[in-house]
Write a protein that holds these residues in place. Structure first.
Motif, PDB file in Angstrom:
ATOM      1  N   GLU A  64       0.698  -0.934  -0.224  1.00 39.08           N
ATOM      2  CA  GLU A  64      -0.099   0.113  -0.134  1.00 39.08           C
ATOM      3  C   GLU A  64       0.687   1.082   0.268  1.00 39.08           C
ATOM      4  OE1 GLU A  64      -0.641  -1.951   3.102  1.00 39.08           O
ATOM      5  OE2 GLU A  64      -2.127  -1.315   3.727  1.00 39.08           O
ATOM      6  N   CYS A  93      -9.648  -1.563  -6.310  1.00 39.93           N
ATOM      7  CA  CYS A  93      -9.245  -1.089  -5.582  1.00 39.93           C
ATOM      8  C   CYS A  93      -7.830  -0.401  -5.935  1.00 39.93           C
ATOM      9  CB  CYS A  93      -8.827  -1.385  -4.056  1.00 39.93           C
ATOM     10  SG  CYS A  93      -7.794  -0.226  -2.944  1.00 39.93           S
ATOM     11  N   TYR A  95      -4.755   1.159  -5.574  1.00 37.64           N
ATOM     12  CA  TYR A  95      -4.076   1.011  -4.610  1.00 37.64           C
ATOM     13  C   TYR A  95      -3.233  -1.420  -5.684  1.00 37.64           C
ATOM     14  CZ  TYR A  95      -3.266   3.663  -0.342  1.00 37.64           C
ATOM     15  OH  TYR A  95      -3.276   4.975   0.284  1.00 37.64           O
ATOM     16  N   CYS A 128     -10.586  -6.211   5.053  1.00 36.91           N
ATOM     17  CA  CYS A 128     -10.206  -5.951   3.954  1.00 36.91           C
ATOM     18  C   CYS A 128     -10.884  -6.886   3.359  1.00 36.91           C
ATOM     19  CB  CYS A 128      -9.179  -4.505   3.509  1.00 36.91           C
ATOM     20  SG  CYS A 128      -9.638  -4.760   2.030  1.00 36.91           S
ATOM     21  N   THR A 130     -10.469  -7.042  -0.456  1.00 37.67           N
ATOM     22  CA  THR A 130      -9.472  -7.374  -1.170  1.00 37.67           C
ATOM     23  C   THR A 130      -7.979  -7.654  -0.546  1.00 37.67           C
ATOM     24  OG1 THR A 130     -10.331  -5.025  -2.270  1.00 37.67           O
ATOM     25  CG2 THR A 130      -8.783  -5.348  -2.796  1.00 37.67           C
ATOM     26  N   PHE A 131      -7.869  -7.543   0.154  1.00 35.21           N
ATOM     27  CA  PHE A 131      -6.107  -8.120   0.902  1.00 35.21           C
ATOM     28  C   PHE A 131      -6.019  -9.130   0.368  1.00 35.21           C
ATOM     29  CE2 PHE A 131      -5.957  -5.294   4.869  1.00 35.21           C
ATOM     30  CZ  PHE A 131      -5.407  -4.097   4.035  1.00 35.21           C
ATOM     31  N   TRP A 134      -6.355  -9.277  -3.472  1.00 42.31           N
ATOM     32  CA  TRP A 134      -4.321  -8.913  -4.002  1.00 42.31           C
ATOM     33  C   TRP A 134      -3.676  -9.789  -3.424  1.00 42.31           C
ATOM     34  CZ3 TRP A 134      -3.232  -3.440  -1.628  1.00 42.31           C
ATOM     35  CH2 TRP A 134      -2.600  -2.209  -1.400  1.00 42.31           C
ATOM     36  N   SER A 369     -11.976   4.174  -3.706  1.00 40.87           N
ATOM     37  CA  SER A 369     -11.198   2.557  -3.971  1.00 40.87           C
ATOM     38  C   SER A 369     -11.759   2.045  -2.669  1.00 40.87           C
ATOM     39  CB  SER A 369     -10.081   2.912  -3.885  1.00 40.87           C
ATOM     40  OG  SER A 369      -9.460   2.888  -5.391  1.00 40.87           O
ATOM     41  N   CYS A 370     -11.778   2.099  -1.516  1.00 47.02           N
ATOM     42  CA  CYS A 370     -11.484   1.556   0.331  1.00 47.02           C
ATOM     43  C   CYS A 370     -13.043   1.545   0.299  1.00 47.02           C
ATOM     44  CB  CYS A 370     -10.748   2.662   0.804  1.00 47.02           C
ATOM     45  SG  CYS A 370     -10.569   1.354   1.762  1.00 47.02           S
ATOM     46  N   ASN A 371     -13.616   0.200   0.376  1.00 47.40           N
ATOM     47  CA  ASN A 371     -14.783  -0.392   1.157  1.00 47.40           C
ATOM     48  C   ASN A 371     -14.571  -0.645   2.315  1.00 47.40           C
ATOM     49  OD1 ASN A 371     -16.936   0.026  -1.091  1.00 47.40           O
ATOM     50  ND2 ASN A 371     -16.717  -2.590  -1.390  1.00 47.40           N
ATOM     51  N   SER A 372     -13.726  -0.419   2.578  1.00 43.70           N
ATOM     52  CA  SER A 372     -13.327  -0.294   4.720  1.00 43.70           C
ATOM     53  C   SER A 372     -13.749   0.801   4.760  1.00 43.70           C
ATOM     54  CB  SER A 372     -11.554  -1.311   4.517  1.00 43.70           C
ATOM     55  OG  SER A 372     -11.826  -2.032   3.745  1.00 43.70           O
ATOM     56  N   LEU A 399      -8.447   7.195  -3.919  1.00 46.81           N
ATOM     57  CA  LEU A 399      -6.716   7.906  -3.417  1.00 46.81           C
ATOM     58  C   LEU A 399      -5.316   8.037  -4.512  1.00 46.81           C
ATOM     59  CD1 LEU A 399      -7.285   3.992  -1.398  1.00 46.81           C
ATOM     60  CD2 LEU A 399      -6.700   5.720  -0.138  1.00 46.81           C
TER      61      LEU A 399
HETATM   62  S1  SF4 Z   1      -9.561  -1.860  -0.598  1.00 49.86           S
HETATM   63 FE1  SF4 Z   1      -9.161  -0.208   1.414  1.00 49.86          FE
HETATM   64  S2  SF4 Z   1      -8.187  -1.066   2.480  1.00 49.86           S
HETATM   65 FE2  SF4 Z   1      -8.709  -2.689   1.178  1.00 49.86          FE
HETATM   66  S3  SF4 Z   1      -6.602  -2.846   0.022  1.00 49.86           S
HETATM   67 FE3  SF4 Z   1      -8.156  -1.459  -0.796  1.00 49.86          FE
HETATM   68  S4  SF4 Z   1      -7.205   0.328   0.291  1.00 49.86           S
HETATM   69 FE4  SF4 Z   1      -6.667  -1.206   1.193  1.00 49.86          FE
END
Ligand code: SF4
Length: 431
Positions: A64, A93, A95, A128, A130-131, A134, A369-372, A399
């Motif tokens: 990130e 996302c 990132y 998250c 997405t982690f 990813w 991007s970020c649902n979290s 982001l």
């Molecule tokens: S969705 Fe949010 S928490 Fe998940 S990887 Fe992307 S920026 Fe990070």
């Protein structure tokens, strides 16, 4: 005053310089890892196990951070475009897409040096989804093993003993044996305790710095300036001697700013008038970071507290890494990260910040991007407004995808928001 400002600027340079040197040395070490044989783990910011990795001499890489640095250096646009050409949807996302694009463009990190391939993908799952996806992509790319630490979500807003034990068991039975296997070294709890002791020292000073914003004028900007302050502690440096020194120096610099009655240092110079005190929820935009910050500076708005500076650890509510319970404290850290907190807890936190930091209002930057972060933010807006009686504002950006930073729209919204605050102040209303 002028002398004090000069002194403060020199002091500011001292901590910035140290941070820059720390970063450069770390990325140099990473670049040399294929020759030196040092082991490398890719891992995420929230719930990172930096101390445990360092106790095995493993070098952390935070994808990130590489993505946000690519955004700040104007490279993410091309990386994202490349990832989309390779089939990653516009909804993913940014990132992730920036990271994939960087990887496909030679994997050159923020300091211009090549990043090594991972020996391990250490996935600490804190809220998250997405982690997971990813690291599935990176696993395919690098053929590297994945170790996953499942961190239960704080659905009821608290950490129970069974949640803590569940994480500790995984550390003992899965994560530590994996690290032993990769490095050929045995787990050394005494070493981990030493590193954790240093973490707590740095955390004390970080909290002091963030809470200095309770003063009037605030000597710091706790969002735009804050992202620099959290850099070392949220990444590869927590638990190092360098991080202890960095936060000690940073605190001394802020003490000098307070003694001089100085406001925050911004890209436009030192802020001389603190017109509005604001709390911000959500991550910043990185591709137009300075322009975004300037929009606040132009209005005389100082951010006195932010939730983003808690994404890699919520220290200001009391948590410190505790060397006397090394694995339990790692568990508590992971469980307590901002993205692992439920919405009522987040609403409590923002409301508390508005009151304790005597803010005039609060703003949400909702990133596409970020649902979290973004899920539930409109609900949070109404809840916090109702609770603290101060007006909330809502802006949208992203982001690291510059297509979603519409400067004119954001500026318009901010101007309207601050006009509203001004009228409320003038009428003796909620501010
Ligand atoms: S969705 Fe949010 S928490 Fe998940 S990887 Fe992307 S920026 Fe990070």
């Amino acid at each position: 005053m002028a002398t004090a400002a000069v002194v403060a600027d020199v002091e500011k340079d001292r901590s910035q310089l140290r941070q820059k040197e720390m970063m450069a040395a770390h990325f140099d070490r990473l670049a040399l890892a294929p020759e030196t044989g040092e082991k490398v783990a890719y891992t995420f910011v929230p719930g990172n196990l930096t101390e445990l990795l360092l106790s095995f001499d493993i070098l952390p890489v935070l994808p990130e951070i590489n993505a946000l640095q690519a955004g700040m250096r104007g490279k993410s646009k091309d990386y994202i475009s490349l990832a989309e050409k390779l089939g990653h949807s516009e909804d993913v996302c940014t990132y992730v897409k920036s990271d994939i694009g960087m990887l496909k463009s030679g994997n050159i990190g923020p300091t211009g040096k090549r990043l090594p391939n991972p020996d391990l993908l250490l996935l600490s799952y804190t809220g998250c989804f997405t982690f997971l996806k990813w690291f599935e992509l990176l696993r395919e790319e690098y053929q590297a093993p994945v170790a996953m630490l499942h961190v239960p979500y704080q659905g009821d807003g608290r950490i129970t003993d069974s949640m803590r034990q569940y994480v500790v068991e995984q550390l003992k039975k899965k994560i530590i044996p994996t690290l032993e296997k990769i490095t050929g070294k045995a787990y050394d709890e005494d070493r981990l305790k030493e590193i954790l002791t240093r973490s707590a020292l740095a955390e004390d000073n970080l909290v002091w710095v963030l809470q200095s914003a309770k003063r009037r004028p605030s000597p710091i900007d706790a969002y735009f300036g804050g992202v620099y302050y959290i850099g070392p502690i949220f990444t590869a440096f927590r638990g190092t001697e360098d991080a202890v020194l960095y936060y000690k120096e940073l605190r001394e610099e802020i003490e000098e700013r307070i003694a001089a009655g100085a406001g925050p240092v911004t890209p436009e110079g030192e802020m001389t008038e603190e017109k509005y005190r604001i709390v911000v929820e959500g991550p910043p935009n990185w591709t137009s970071f300075r322009q975004f910050w300037k929009m606040f500076v132009d209005e005389g708005a100082v951010v006195v507290a932010s939730t983003y500076t808690k994404v890699g650890g919520v220290y200001d509510l009391g948590f410190r890494h505790d060397p006397t319970h090394p694995l339990e404290t790692l568990a508590d850290y992971c469980l307590g990260c901002y993205t692992n907190l439920n919405l009522p807890t987040r609403v409590d936190m923002i409301s508390r910040y508005v009151k304790e930091y005597q803010a005039d209002g609060f703003l949400i930057n909702s990133v596409k991007s970020c649902n979290s972060f973004s899920a539930g933010q409109l609900h949070m807006l109404r809840e916090v407004e109702g609770r603290v009686g101060k007006p909330g504002g809502f802006i949208e950006s992203d982001l690291v995808d510059p297509r979603y930073f519409s400067a004119a729209n954001i500026k318009n919204r901010l101007e309207s928001y601050f006009q509203m605050l001004e009228q409320k102040k003038a009428s003796g209303g909620a501010s």
